[in-house]
Scaffold this motif. Structure first.
Motif, mmCIF file in Angstrom:
data_model
loop_
_atom_site.group_PDB
_atom_site.id
_atom_site.type_symbol
_atom_site.label_atom_id
_atom_site.label_comp_id
_atom_site.label_asym_id
_atom_site.label_seq_id
_atom_site.Cartn_x
_atom_site.Cartn_y
_atom_site.Cartn_z
ATOM 1 N N TYR A 75 53.828 5.167 -5.448
ATOM 2 C CA TYR A 75 54.058 6.605 -5.526
ATOM 3 C C TYR A 75 52.991 7.327 -6.339
ATOM 4 O O TYR A 75 52.829 8.542 -6.225
ATOM 5 C CB TYR A 75 55.437 6.871 -6.125
ATOM 6 N N GLU A 76 52.238 6.577 -7.154
ATOM 7 C CA GLU A 76 51.205 7.216 -7.976
ATOM 8 C C GLU A 76 50.086 7.838 -7.131
ATOM 9 O O GLU A 76 49.325 8.666 -7.619
ATOM 10 C CB GLU A 76 50.599 6.186 -8.934
ATOM 11 N N LEU A 77 49.996 7.441 -5.867
ATOM 12 C CA LEU A 77 48.953 7.982 -5.003
ATOM 13 C C LEU A 77 49.314 9.353 -4.433
ATOM 14 O O LEU A 77 48.462 10.037 -3.868
ATOM 15 C CB LEU A 77 48.656 7.017 -3.848
ATOM 16 N N SER A 78 50.570 9.752 -4.558
ATOM 17 C CA SER A 78 51.003 11.053 -4.052
ATOM 18 C C SER A 78 51.536 11.892 -5.195
ATOM 19 O O SER A 78 51.545 11.468 -6.361
ATOM 20 C CB SER A 78 52.086 10.873 -2.981
ATOM 21 N N GLY A 79 52.021 13.077 -4.867
ATOM 22 C CA GLY A 79 52.594 13.938 -5.900
ATOM 23 C C GLY A 79 53.926 13.460 -6.418
ATOM 24 O O GLY A 79 54.453 14.015 -7.398
ATOM 25 N N VAL A 327 51.748 5.876 6.746
ATOM 26 C CA VAL A 327 52.659 6.621 5.879
ATOM 27 C C VAL A 327 51.913 7.821 5.306
ATOM 28 O O VAL A 327 50.882 7.673 4.652
ATOM 29 C CB VAL A 327 53.191 5.750 4.718
ATOM 30 N N LYS A 328 52.430 9.010 5.551
ATOM 31 C CA LYS A 328 51.798 10.241 5.090
ATOM 32 C C LYS A 328 52.108 10.497 3.617
ATOM 33 O O LYS A 328 53.264 10.394 3.184
ATOM 34 C CB LYS A 328 52.301 11.424 5.924
ATOM 35 N N GLY A 329 51.086 10.814 2.835
ATOM 36 C CA GLY A 329 51.288 11.201 1.441
ATOM 37 C C GLY A 329 51.540 12.696 1.328
ATOM 38 O O GLY A 329 50.970 13.485 2.085
ATOM 39 N N LEU A 330 52.388 13.101 0.379
ATOM 40 C CA LEU A 330 52.742 14.514 0.213
ATOM 41 C C LEU A 330 52.439 14.975 -1.211
ATOM 42 O O LEU A 330 52.382 14.177 -2.145
ATOM 43 C CB LEU A 330 54.223 14.722 0.532
ATOM 44 N N ARG A 331 52.308 16.282 -1.368
ATOM 45 C CA ARG A 331 51.898 16.850 -2.662
ATOM 46 C C ARG A 331 53.055 17.074 -3.629
ATOM 47 O O ARG A 331 52.862 17.048 -4.848
ATOM 48 C CB ARG A 331 51.183 18.191 -2.446
ATOM 49 N N PHE A 332 54.228 17.407 -3.144
ATOM 50 C CA PHE A 332 55.345 17.779 -4.016
ATOM 51 C C PHE A 332 54.940 18.980 -4.868
ATOM 52 O O PHE A 332 54.670 20.035 -4.330
ATOM 53 C CB PHE A 332 55.790 16.578 -4.855
ATOM 54 N N ASN A 333 54.844 18.835 -6.211
ATOM 55 C CA ASN A 333 54.491 19.973 -7.066
ATOM 56 C C ASN A 333 52.988 20.190 -7.223
ATOM 57 O O ASN A 333 52.575 21.184 -7.814
ATOM 58 C CB ASN A 333 55.087 19.779 -8.468
ATOM 59 N N LEU A 334 52.171 19.273 -6.754
ATOM 60 C CA LEU A 334 50.728 19.351 -7.011
ATOM 61 C C LEU A 334 50.056 20.432 -6.175
ATOM 62 O O LEU A 334 50.440 20.702 -5.036
ATOM 63 C CB LEU A 334 50.060 18.001 -6.727
ATOM 64 N N SER A 335 49.006 21.020 -6.736
ATOM 65 C CA SER A 335 48.239 22.043 -6.033
ATOM 66 C C SER A 335 47.175 21.385 -5.161
ATOM 67 O O SER A 335 46.897 20.191 -5.263
ATOM 68 C CB SER A 335 47.563 22.977 -7.044
ATOM 69 N N ARG A 336 46.529 22.177 -4.324
ATOM 70 C CA ARG A 336 45.474 21.678 -3.440
ATOM 71 C C ARG A 336 44.212 21.308 -4.213
ATOM 72 O O ARG A 336 43.320 20.662 -3.665
ATOM 73 C CB ARG A 336 45.137 22.722 -2.374
ATOM 74 N N GLU A 337 44.105 21.723 -5.453
ATOM 75 C CA GLU A 337 42.937 21.382 -6.264
ATOM 76 C C GLU A 337 43.014 19.967 -6.825
ATOM 77 O O GLU A 337 42.096 19.511 -7.488
ATOM 78 C CB GLU A 337 42.774 22.375 -7.423
ATOM 79 N N GLN A 338 44.129 19.282 -6.569
ATOM 80 C CA GLN A 338 44.307 17.928 -7.076
ATOM 81 C C GLN A 338 44.374 16.946 -5.902
ATOM 82 O O GLN A 338 45.017 17.225 -4.887
ATOM 83 C CB GLN A 338 45.600 17.846 -7.902
ATOM 84 N N PRO A 339 43.696 15.796 -6.009
ATOM 85 C CA PRO A 339 43.694 14.840 -4.902
ATOM 86 C C PRO A 339 45.017 14.096 -4.775
ATOM 87 O O PRO A 339 45.678 13.812 -5.772
ATOM 88 C CB PRO A 339 42.560 13.877 -5.274
ATOM 89 N N VAL A 340 45.403 13.829 -3.545
ATOM 90 C CA VAL A 340 46.520 12.931 -3.237
ATOM 91 C C VAL A 340 46.083 12.087 -2.049
ATOM 92 O O VAL A 340 45.184 12.461 -1.296
ATOM 93 C CB VAL A 340 47.826 13.684 -2.883
ATOM 94 N N VAL A 341 46.726 10.950 -1.874
ATOM 95 C CA VAL A 341 46.419 10.129 -0.714
ATOM 96 C C VAL A 341 46.866 10.883 0.538
ATOM 97 O O VAL A 341 47.937 11.494 0.563
ATOM 98 C CB VAL A 341 47.105 8.750 -0.808
ATOM 99 N N SER A 342 46.028 10.897 1.542
ATOM 100 C CA SER A 342 46.398 11.543 2.797
ATOM 101 C C SER A 342 47.343 10.649 3.578
ATOM 102 O O SER A 342 48.445 11.057 3.948
ATOM 103 C CB SER A 342 45.147 11.855 3.623
ATOM 104 N N ILE A 343 46.922 9.413 3.824
ATOM 105 C CA ILE A 343 47.709 8.463 4.609
ATOM 106 C C ILE A 343 47.457 7.068 4.064
ATOM 107 O O ILE A 343 46.349 6.753 3.637
ATOM 108 C CB ILE A 343 47.320 8.517 6.102
ATOM 109 N N THR A 344 48.471 6.233 4.079
ATOM 110 C CA THR A 344 48.282 4.822 3.737
ATOM 111 C C THR A 344 48.626 3.971 4.943
ATOM 112 O O THR A 344 49.480 4.338 5.760
ATOM 113 C CB THR A 344 49.152 4.389 2.542
#
Length: 396
Positions: A75-79, A327-344
């Motif tokens: 989960y650390e890879l997403s929001g 598996v698609k990664g989602l941002r939750f509370n994070l803004s677009r200025e912060q990286p998240v995994v797109s897909i695993t």
């Protein structure tokens, strides 16, 4: 092949007798145990169109063996990573207790201009103690396993399946001490031959949103697919598929919504294959009018997988043809200025793959955060598409 322990019996996941056993276990409120590891992991039974399926418990995905189909990436890879233990707590029964940033009651003069917490979401980009409205939508999608896809599911995921997944996911969550499923309204697929039954079930489901005429107004949460927007006196109305009535929205909230979700609205309007999903808090006046208080939106593709840019959709389209799970990664509370995994790609060998899309606007801080995220998960192979460098790199 997965094996499940139900009571004192073990079943292979394709065992013919498992279906009947699941129906009995569902009635008895038994939890199956996944035996992918030496210490079996608790699961729950979901009912979908009179069929019974075994689903993983909230936040249990990374605990399953990587070869198990219930496994999920870290989960650390997403929001979601920063929310676990802060905004989301798992109790002894496996229920996820959610801390909400938005209100479920409304005080003051009825009909007063509504506000949207999403308008100030930039101030919440590092907030981990409560879930924004958008984060709740993302968590429902994640817990409902709607972020996952493989080509064999093509044509099998419509709104009926999405709705059931959301309701089943909400049944494993609580908010402010109450079951989230008690306040969540997801429109049922309309069938002409069952219109009276649907109307009756809808009226029962919406009873908690009716204005009692005294004290604070109770609000409910709805998740639905937007069909259209239309002008109304003093504001706008949102037409939702499978509903015979619109949701009214005040002019000020509509203007903030249009600005905040300009990208999502642009993507949705670019293709008839895309769907626009909204989550909103709402109440119903004494006159029977449903009005939105706060709202958030996300755009999904034809397989109901969320995406936030046309580049990400191109990647999803390529992966949708493959048999392996994505598996698609989602941002939750994070803004677009912060990286998240797109897909695993959790089933990729010799190691799972974490796929990142770096936007043209990314600066040094973005790249630094991305490098730290990759370094923290050395067991995963990174795949990076920097949009500024041109075409999509070859898939793993």
């Amino acid at each position: 092949m997965r094996q499940f322990l139900i009571g004192d019996q073990t079943f292979d996941e394709d065992a013919p007798e498992l279906r009947a056993r699941l129906e009995r276990a569902y009635a008895q409120k038994l939890r199956p145990l996944c035996r992918c590891k030496n210490s079996p992991l608790p699961m729950y039974i979901a009912r979908v169109d009179d069929l019974y399926f075994i689903k993983r418990m909230p936040l249990s995905g990374p605990g399953h063996d990587p070869a198990c189909s219930s496994h999920q990436p870290p989960y650390e890879l997403s929001g979601l990573g920063s929310l676990i233990g802060n905004a989301i707590h798992i109790d002894a029964s496996g229920k996820a207790a959610l801390k909400l940033e938005f209100a479920l009651t409304k005080k003051g003069t009825r009909g007063a201009p509504a506000s949207s917490s999403e308008a100030s979401e930039s101030a919440l980009r590092n907030e981990t103690k409560k879930l924004s409205l958008r984060a709740v939508l993302h968590y429902l999608w994640e817990a409902g396993e709607l972020t996952e896809w493989r080509s064999s599911w093509s044509g099998k995921r419509g709104w009926g399946r999405v709705r059931t997944s959301l309701i089943n996911a909400a049944s494993q969550m609580t908010a402010r001490g109450e079951p989230l499923s008690d306040i969540l309204f997801v429109p049922e697929v309309f069938h002409q031959e069952d219109r009276e039954g649907i109307a009756s079930r809808r009226a029962n489901a919406l009873a908690n949103a009716l204005d009692a005429g005294h004290g604070p107004r109770k609000l409910m949460v709805t998740v639905g697919e937007v069909k259209d927007f239309a002008v109304a006196r003093g504001g706008q109305k949102i037409v939702v598929r499978h509903l015979p009535f619109p949701f009214m929205i005040q002019g000020g909230t509509w203007r903030r919504l249009s600005a905040r979700y300009e990208t999502e609205l642009e993507l949705w309007r670019s293709s008839e294959d895309f769907h626009l999903v909204m989550i909103a808090t709402f109440g119903i006046s004494a006159a029977g009018i449903a009005s939105i208080e706060e709202i958030a939106m996300m755009v999904v593709n034809e397989n109901w997988i969320p995406f936030e840019s046309i580049h990400e959709q191109h990647l999803l389209e390529r992966l949708s043809r493959l048999k392996r799970k994505s598996v698609k990664g989602l941002r939750f509370n994070l803004s677009r200025e912060q990286p998240v995994v797109s897909i695993t790609l959790p089933e990729q060998r010799p190691a799972p793959v974490a796929m990142f899309i770096v936007p043209i606007s990314a600066g040094k801080d973005y790249e630094l955060a991305l490098n730290e995220m990759i370094a923290a998960r050395p067991e995963m192979t990174p795949w990076i598409w920097r949009i500024a460098e041109g075409e999509m790199p070859p898939l793993p």
